[in-house]
Scaffold this active site. Structure first.
Site: not given
Length: 297
Positions: A170, A77, A228, A237, A240
């Protein structure tokens, strides 16, 4: 039997997690704790639980483990890694401004940008390593059929939905800016939930997937909304944002020679795809509050 755990609530561009220093507190079942504590009505409320601890390799200074709100463990993350940099420095656990952080997707280097008095961390740049587009265990190579969702898609002949792995998977779907009605990319929360959940669990993604909907709104600036994996709609994110910028460059929507701004519901992150082929993410990290909670043992 119960014991009291001290926690810190932090967020990066609105992506909020509960942080616990496991050098001081043992969390024997973090999967269960993440589910209970993350609940917005009966718990602390968060996108998940982040554990800060001792690394298992001498190549790192600290280790990060992340558990989504549904209890599943995440590989990485970006927003949480920036928050950890601020946490470690401002709580006096380190005086380093370059921190080696062990994650499930490799060791990330955190470059802390300090305030003039050197007492606080103003922002953090994270070396997110190289993006990957061919990861069979995360993506089968089959693009999901998006025709049933009635999305205002960008011209599919020139701009394609794109898979990018930043350690975690992703899938970036590009929306036509001429069809946007508002800053929400014409997607209501209900629509984002329905489409995001279905795509997350699509057979094309053996490990499930994070889903981004993005639109170029200005030169090297994309507006993005995030579903997510394991958490649902999130304000931001970090991985992301990295994946979205990478996909935009691959689809010739953005210029790799300049930073790409990714504007999400909770704020904007700056992404660079540099000559070393690494992705660098820069953005804020903020403390929200601290408290104590009982842990059932």
């Amino acid at each position: 039997m119960t014991k009291t755990i001290k926690f810190t609530k932090m967020h990066g561009a609105g992506n909020d997690y509960i942080y616990v220093n496991t050098l001081a507190y043992d969390i024997p079942d973090p999967n269960a704790a993440a589910i209970v504590w993350s609940h917005r009505h009966t718990g602390i409320g968060s996108d998940g639980l982040v554990l800060i601890g001792k690394p298992t390799t001498e190549e790192a200074d600290y280790r990060m483990r992340i558990f989504n709100a549904d209890g599943s463990e995440a590989m990485m993350c970006g927003n949480a890694s920036r928050c950890i940099g601020k946490y470690l420095y401002e709580k006096g656990l380190t005086k380093k401004t370059n921190i080696r952080l062990q994650t499930a997707s490799g060791i990330k280097i955190l470059n802390l940008h300090l305030t003039a008095d050197k007492q606080h961390v103003a922002s953090v740049t994270v070396d997110m390593l190289e993006p990957h587009m061919d990861v069979p265990q995360q993506f089968t190579g089959r693009i999901p059929d998006l025709s049933t969702y009635n999305l205002p898609l960008a011209d599919s002949k020139q701009i394609r939905p794109t898979f990018v792995s930043m350690g975690n998977p992703h899938f970036v779907v590009f929306i036509d800016k001429d069809k946007i009605k508002s800053k929400t990319l014409s997607l209501t929360d209900e629509e984002l939930t329905t489409i995001g959940k279905e795509l997350e669990h699509n057979a094309a993604f053996p490990e499930r997937c994070n889903i981004e909907f993005a639109c170029l709104t200005a030169d090297n600036h994309l507006r993005t909304r995030v579903w997510e994996r394991g958490s649902g709609i999130t304000m931001a994110c970090g991985t992301g944002a990295c994946a979205t910028a990478t996909a935009a460059i691959m689809n010739h929507l953005a210029d790799r020679s300049k930073p790409v701004e990714i504007e999400m519901d909770g704020g904007t992150l700056t992404i660079e795809w540099r000559n070393d082929n690494h992705i660098y993410m820069s953005g804020p990290a903020e403390f929200a509050y601290e408290g104590e909670i009982l842990l059932q043992q």
